[in-house]
Write an enzyme that holds these catalytic residues in place. Structure first.
Site, short mmCIF file in Angstrom:
data_model
loop_
_atom_site.label_atom_id
_atom_site.label_comp_id
_atom_site.label_asym_id
_atom_site.label_seq_id
_atom_site.Cartn_x
_atom_site.Cartn_y
_atom_site.Cartn_z
N ASP A 18 -0.29 3.21 6.95
CA ASP A 18 -1.47 2.68 6.26
C ASP A 18 -1.15 2.07 4.89
O ASP A 18 -1.97 2.09 3.98
CB ASP A 18 -2.55 3.77 6.09
N LYS A 21 0.27 -2.96 6.01
CA LYS A 21 1.11 -3.85 6.84
C LYS A 21 0.31 -4.99 7.43
O LYS A 21 0.77 -6.13 7.50
CB LYS A 21 1.79 -3.02 7.97
N GLY A 45 -3.72 1.25 13.07
CA GLY A 45 -4.93 0.53 12.69
C GLY A 45 -4.55 -0.37 11.53
O GLY A 45 -4.30 0.12 10.43
N HIS A 46 -4.41 -1.66 11.80
CA HIS A 46 -3.93 -2.61 10.79
C HIS A 46 -5.08 -3.51 10.36
O HIS A 46 -5.61 -4.28 11.16
CB HIS A 46 -2.77 -3.43 11.36
N GLN A 229 2.95 2.53 11.85
CA GLN A 229 3.21 3.80 11.17
C GLN A 229 4.16 3.55 9.98
O GLN A 229 4.07 2.50 9.37
CB GLN A 229 3.78 4.86 12.13
P1 GDP Z 1 -1.75 -0.66 7.71
O1 GDP Z 1 -1.95 0.35 8.79
O2 GDP Z 1 -0.43 -0.51 7.03
O3 GDP Z 1 -1.98 -2.07 8.17
O4 GDP Z 1 -2.84 -0.34 6.59
P2 GDP Z 1 -4.41 -0.04 6.87
O5 GDP Z 1 -5.08 -1.30 7.21
O6 GDP Z 1 -4.58 1.12 7.78
O7 GDP Z 1 -4.85 0.49 5.43
C1 GDP Z 1 -4.73 -0.31 4.29
C2 GDP Z 1 -6.13 -0.45 3.66
O8 GDP Z 1 -6.00 -0.93 2.33
C3 GDP Z 1 -7.01 -1.45 4.36
O9 GDP Z 1 -8.34 -1.05 4.25
C4 GDP Z 1 -6.77 -2.74 3.57
O10 GDP Z 1 -7.86 -3.65 3.67
C5 GDP Z 1 -6.64 -2.20 2.18
N1 GDP Z 1 -5.74 -2.93 1.28
C6 GDP Z 1 -4.58 -3.58 1.55
N2 GDP Z 1 -4.01 -4.01 0.40
C7 GDP Z 1 -4.84 -3.65 -0.61
C8 GDP Z 1 -4.79 -3.79 -2.04
O11 GDP Z 1 -3.84 -4.31 -2.62
N3 GDP Z 1 -5.81 -3.24 -2.75
C9 GDP Z 1 -6.87 -2.61 -2.15
N4 GDP Z 1 -7.83 -2.11 -2.93
N5 GDP Z 1 -6.96 -2.46 -0.81
C10 GDP Z 1 -5.94 -2.96 -0.06
P1 IMO Z 2 -0.54 2.56 10.99
O1 IMO Z 2 0.29 1.64 11.86
C1 IMO Z 2 -1.04 6.61 9.45
C2 IMO Z 2 0.01 9.88 12.18
C3 IMO Z 2 -1.10 10.78 12.69
C4 IMO Z 2 -0.31 12.08 12.84
C5 IMO Z 2 1.05 11.60 13.34
C6 IMO Z 2 1.22 11.68 14.85
O2 IMO Z 2 -1.97 2.17 10.89
O3 IMO Z 2 0.13 2.76 9.66
P2 IMO Z 2 0.28 10.21 16.88
O4 IMO Z 2 -1.13 9.96 17.31
O5 IMO Z 2 1.04 8.99 16.54
O6 IMO Z 2 1.03 11.12 17.80
O7 IMO Z 2 0.11 11.06 15.50
O8 IMO Z 2 1.17 10.25 12.92
N1 IMO Z 2 -0.21 8.43 12.44
C7 IMO Z 2 -0.52 7.55 11.46
N2 IMO Z 2 -0.78 7.74 10.16
N3 IMO Z 2 -1.01 5.37 9.97
C8 IMO Z 2 -0.72 5.18 11.27
O9 IMO Z 2 -0.55 3.94 11.80
C9 IMO Z 2 -0.51 6.28 12.10
N4 IMO Z 2 -0.24 6.45 13.41
C10 IMO Z 2 -0.04 7.77 13.59
O10 IMO Z 2 -2.14 10.89 11.75
O11 IMO Z 2 -0.12 12.68 11.58
MG MG Z 3 -3.34 1.81 9.40
#
Ligand code: GDP
Ligand code: IMO
Ligand code: MG
Length: 445
Positions: A18, A21, A45-46, A229
């Site tokens: 998270d 990416k 979840g991207h 991840q």
């Molecule tokens: P990912 O799994 O690595 O793609 O990251 P996620 O989408 O799960 O979580 C990142 C969250 O931070 C999302 O809600 C993005 O919209 C938000 N985000 C990304 N970059 C920034 C930033 O520089 N500042 C803020 N405030 N939010 C950001």
């Molecule tokens: P993105 O790509 C954050 C975590 C789960 C749990 C562990 C194992 O959005 O960064 P799983 O269901 O994969 O067997 O769970 O990994 N986990 C993540 N945490 N971002 C993710 O994906 C994750 N995908 C799995 O919360 O701790």
């Molecule tokens: Mg994510």
């Protein structure tokens, strides 16, 4: 002769997932011809945000919102066909074209409903010692792959083959669910019928993506590999057993796509200016106070997939240095700097105290790692708004100071700095390999 050298950039998560990416891949996507996911499944979840649009991509690569990019779901993924179809339908509903611009590897493995049931049942049985998985069946599906009874996409789209492989596997899973967990699942016939219907809809997307990627790379195409991840959730190098079941680092891009290591030109890790983690496991810099609460609220740290509240803590340079060493980083993308705008003091963990010793390596045993106490360096907060800033010169001097110190402590350059969730809320820092490479790569049509 090696004609594929150096046309692929890998974007990985540098912490516990998270990190942002999705934003980064969408942002730099136009410099590439292809974007490919190489591991994980719909545990990811991207988030991609632009204009009034907001997407939470699970299996579909984050290049999908940009026209002219071919998006590939590689062989290294475990794919729930129902989740993929639902995601495609959602994207189309939002006006995103999904057709010839998406390919699904014939070698990717299929998640069955019983994989998810087993995931949930095991987590429940572990009670207080559970991993906190996303309950999507990711771990059980990779287990099935490794024990060589898995069903691949190439099998799913051949009805006779699918029935022959799925019937014994589903029967076995249902017996385990009943015997060990007292659970029942959907009938074998119902699951087979549901999956055959999914297969008919997915068939047009299925391709030998390994051959496709190899051919396109040989022809000079530019490939962006999108990790899911993060390195600390990697099955080998993460905080085992509190990890996911795949290889999240750049090595995973080679195995999960079928491309040689020589194809990789540049590795970029996305890291937050602080740290978050979802689920259980060691997290030395975790904050349980009002500072943590403030960062969680300002950063909107609630899971993209499960909606779970993310654990929040200070930036951990021991983790970051581990990522740098494991992945041979060319550059870091630092996200969410804006979330720290209100802090009086900002901390970075530079080492740990574990059982009376100062250590700078992550202990292999998670129980030992749980006892690690961070050794911090402290920096004065900038106490002004960086949210939305898009030029380095407009950053407050203290934010620039923090950035320079962070680069020095982790031993890697920051190539992009993110100050908000949207594409334009980004600062490109010149003079890094990523910057040079993006300049060389003309924007895709
Ligand atoms: P990912 O799994 O690595 O793609 O990251 P996620 O989408 O799960 O979580 C990142 C969250 O931070 C999302 O809600 C993005 O919209 C938000 N985000 C990304 N970059 C920034 C930033 O520089 N500042 C803020 N405030 N939010 C950001
Ligand atoms: P993105 O790509 C954050 C975590 C789960 C749990 C562990 C194992 O959005 O960064 P799983 O269901 O994969 O067997 O769970 O990994 N986990 C993540 N945490 N971002 C993710 O994906 C994750 N995908 C799995 O919360 O701790
Ligand atoms: Mg994510």
């Amino acid at each position: 002769m090696n004609t594929t050298r150096g046309n692929a950039v890998v974007v990985i998560g540098g912490q516990w997932g998270d990190e942002g990416k999705g934003k980064v891949v969408d942002l730099i996507g136009p410099s590439f011809d292809l974007v490919a996911r190489y591991q994980g499944g719909h545990n990811a979840g991207h988030t991609v945000r632009f204009g009034d649009k907001h997407f939470a991509l699970r299996l579909v690569p984050s290049g999908i919102c940009r026209p002219g990019i071919l998006n590939v779901i590689g062989n290294g993924l475990v794919v729930d066909p129902r989740a993929l179809l639902a995601e495609i339908a959602d994207l189309r509903k939002e006006g995103v074209a999904v057709g010839d611009n998406l390919k699904l590897s014939d070698r990717a493995h299929v998640i069955l409903p019983t994989h998810a049931l087993l995931d949930g049942a095991r987590e429940k049985a572990l009670a207080g010692a559970n991993i906190g998985t996303t309950s999507r069946g990711i771990g059980p599906a990779y287990e099935t792959k490794a024990n060589r009874t898995g069903i691949r996409v190439v099998d799913l789209v051949d009805p006779d083959r699918f029935v022959a492989l799925a019937r014994p596997l589903l029967t076995h899973h249902l017996a385990v669910l009943t015997h060990f967990y007292g659970l029942t699942g959907p009938s074998v016939d119902d699951t087979i019928a549901e999956y055959l219907a999914c297969a008919r809809q997915l068939a047009p997307f299925v391709a030998d993506t390994r051959a496709l990627l190899q051919q396109r790379l040989a022809a000079g195409a530019r490939l962006l590999c999108e990790g899911a991840q993060g390195v600390m959730l990697d099955v080998d190098h993460g905080t085992y057993p509190f990890v996911t079941s795949s290889s999240c680092g750049p090595g995973g891009a080679c195995t999960g796509l079928g491309i040689p290591p020589s194809a990789l030109r540049c590795v970029v890790a996305v890291m937050k200016a602080y740290t978050t983690r979802v689920g259980s496991g060691p997290f030395p810099t975790e904050l349980h106070d009002e500072t943590g609460e403030r960062i969680r609220t300002r950063g909107n740290e609630f899971g993209t997939v499960t909606g779970r509240s993310r654990r929040v803590g200070w930036f951990d340079a021991v983790v970051a240095r581990t990522t740098v060493a494991l992945s041979g980083l060319d550059a870091v993308v630092l996200t969410k700097l804006d979330v720290l705008d209100e802090e009086d003091e900002i901390r970075i963990a530079v080492a740990y105290e574990v059982d009376g010793q100062t250590v700078t390596e992550i202990p292999a045993r998670s129980d030992r790692y749980e006892r690690a106490k961070p050794v911090y360096r402290s920096f004065p907060g900038w106490k002004s708004i960086t949210a939305g800033i898009d030029s380095f010169d407009a950053l407050p001097p203290r934010a620039r100071g923090y950035l320079a110190a962070l680069e020095e402590i982790i031993g890697a350059r920051v190539a992009l700095l993110s100050t908000g969730p949207r594409r334009e809320e980004t600062i490109v820092l010149p003079g890094t390999p990523l910057d040079e490479w993006l300049k060389l790569a003309a924007p895709a049509a």
